[in-house]
Design an enzyme around this catalytic site. Structure first.
Site, short mmCIF file in Angstrom:
data_model
loop_
_atom_site.label_atom_id
_atom_site.label_comp_id
_atom_site.label_asym_id
_atom_site.label_seq_id
_atom_site.Cartn_x
_atom_site.Cartn_y
_atom_site.Cartn_z
N ASP A 16 0.82 -1.21 0.00
CA ASP A 16 0.00 0.00 0.00
C ASP A 16 0.85 1.26 0.00
OD1 ASP A 16 0.74 -0.90 2.65
OD2 ASP A 16 -0.43 0.78 3.42
N GLU A 17 0.26 2.34 -0.48
CA GLU A 17 0.83 3.69 -0.39
C GLU A 17 2.29 3.75 -0.85
OE1 GLU A 17 -1.93 5.44 3.22
OE2 GLU A 17 -0.05 4.46 3.76
N VAL A 18 2.61 2.97 -1.87
CA VAL A 18 3.99 2.95 -2.38
C VAL A 18 4.30 4.23 -3.14
CG1 VAL A 18 5.62 1.69 -3.82
CG2 VAL A 18 3.89 0.43 -2.51
#
Length: 492
Positions: A282-284
């Site tokens: 996530d949220e890379v």
């Protein structure tokens, strides 16, 4: 509200029967049908549970004539349980003053004992009845951000007791973040925060969880959320700037080998009691970089995607390819069920994840984020980690969207496991929903201490369990629900 109806989560079927009640007497026995070690061990756990909660002295016996006050355990299927729901099912029957617990597996025995302890909170005896019970969904989970904030072993042990009381069967242990790394690595001690859980402590936590039928799922986010680890290994960063310094350069084979070395070390801790590993994902990348800025800001990741997937591949295709590589590596380690957060998956369409990968669906605040329909079309099952209902975020920031914690009564009234936090929600078929997860996030960890967190998560976590174990029951007596929670909290 009677003692039977007050149990949290509410049993599926409660039948009143004529005849005498069951009265726990001392001394008494928990009787098992055969002298098998696993049966004896479970009976000892049940006796210990009754001792801790009510001061009742039960010994374990094999067979024999049942006496008043004894509890008889049987290995047997439970009538009326829907196909596929047998694993956690149990029947608790009181007839002619005698109490019998039947279940096809040991976990059912244990959950029946948890039900019994809750009944005895409100009544010194159990009326003649037949309770048949099972979980509507296989996963009821608590995610703990134990990376931004250090939680000691004693805190984990207490939470496991509380999870077991509510029939919550998973604890997802998030031990790595941008702000901390808090699970001991013998191979790479340089990555550790000042305060961390030692390997010995972790072994003891996992063993205690197993004894209480709580599965510990490791959550090691990648390729993003690795800021703390990469402080001491800047050579493995994806670049400079807020996002890239917290992200592993997965185009670098040496960086990936380093990550796999850590997986090797930690997998030996968790394997055997779970087959699930949360890989994060996530949220890379910030959403504003997608799609035009990604290749410009991460040229090596663009080249990685094209090298592995062809000239039309984009950065996000390569990111999915990396997740597939990690999934396969974990599968060979014995983790057949990997899990990933939903927000960056399938934004491009060149690459598919293995359908066996579970998707923890938490939000769709951007239209680029996948809908549940897109994930279902790719064959995935979904875990509902609704940011609307289940995000318990510890924060003192005024701009935190989750600063106000959702009341248990709102969850009881409005949450449905088949409805997810997406822009245009529509119910997902029950067979594709794994269950629900409550989530602690420690954005500003000093804002709440251990006791405040323990008290704060208790009502919402219980409501999540109620709605996931038995969503068909409408909890009309909310005051009674909260009263039962108060009684339980004093015991655990």
């Amino acid at each position: 509200m009677s003692a039977l109806e007050a149990v949290i989560p509410t049993p599926q079927v409660i039948e009143r029967l004529p005849g005498a009640s069951f009265k726990p007497l001392a001394p008494a026995y928990v009787r098992i049908p055969k002298p098998k070690p696993e049966l004896q061990q479970e009976a000892i756990r049940i006796a210990d549970l009754l001792k801790r909660n009510h001061g009742l002295d039960f010994q374990v016996a094999v067979g024999g004539t049942e006496q008043p006050g004894d509890i008889r355990l049987e290995v047997a299927p439970v009538a009326g349980v829907p196909t596929g729901k047998e694993a956690e099912s149990y029947a608790l029957t009181v007839q002619n003053g005698q109490l019998t617990i039947s279940a096809p597996r040991m976990r059912g025995w244990y959950y029946a004992a948890q039900t019994l302890t809750q009944i005895l909170l409100r009544s010194p005896e159990v009326p003649a009845c037949r309770i048949r019970d099972w979980a509507a969904y296989p996963i009821r989970s608590l995610h703990v951000d134990a990376a931004r904030k250090y939680f000691p072993k004693s805190w984990f042990i207490r939470q496991i007791d509380r999870l077991a009381t509510l029939k919550i069967n998973q604890l997802q242990w998030h031990f790595s973040e941008n702000e901390g790394f808090r699970l001991e690595s013998k191979k790479h001690p340089e990555i550790l925060s000042k305060s961390y859980i030692s390997r010995q402590e972790a072994t003891e936590i996992i063993a205690y969880a197993q004894d209480n039928h709580v599965e510990i799922v490791p959550a090691f986010d990648m390729p993003g959320h690795l800021g703390w680890l990469l402080r001491n290994h800047p050579e493995f960063r994806a670049g400079e700037g807020e996002y890239l310094t917290r992200m592993l350069d997965y185009s670098n084979p040496v960086a990936v080998a380093f990550l796999k070395e850590l997986i090797d070390e930690f997998s030996s801790l968790f394997i055997g009691q779970t087959q699930t590993w949360m890989v994060g994902g996530d949220e890379v990348f910030p959403m504003e970089w997608i799609p035009k800025e990604l290749a410009k800001r991460t040229p090596q990741l663009s080249e990685y995607a094209k090298r592995n997937l062809g000239p039309k591949a984009e950065v996000l295709d390569g990111y999915m390819y990396f997740l597939c590589e990690i999934d396969e590596y974990l599968r060979l380690k014995g983790f057949s069920e990997t899990r990933a957060w939903s927000d960056l998956l399938y934004i491009t369409n060149l690459m598919n994840l293995p359908p066996r990968m579970q998707i923890a669906y938490w939000t769709q605040w951007s239209e680029l984020m996948p809908s549940t329909q897109k994930l279902l079309e790719r064959g995935h099952q979904l875990l509902n980690v609704s940011d609307r209902y289940f995000y318990y975020v510890i924060s003192n920031r005024d701009d935190c969207a989750y600063k106000k914690h959702v009341e248990a009564t709102e969850i009881l009234r409005n949450y449905e496991p088949q409805v997810f936090s997406e822009k245009y929600p529509s119910p997902v078929a029950q067979a594709r929903v794994l269950g629900s997860s409550y989530a602690i996030w420690c954005d500003t960890p000093e804002t709440e201490d251990y006791e405040q967190i323990t008290r704060g998560i208790w009502p919402g976590m219980a409501a999540m369990s109620q709605k996931t174990w038995n969503p068909s029951v409408k909890v009309l007596d909310e005051e009674g629900f909260m009263s039962q929670l108060y009684l339980l909290a004093k015991r655990v």
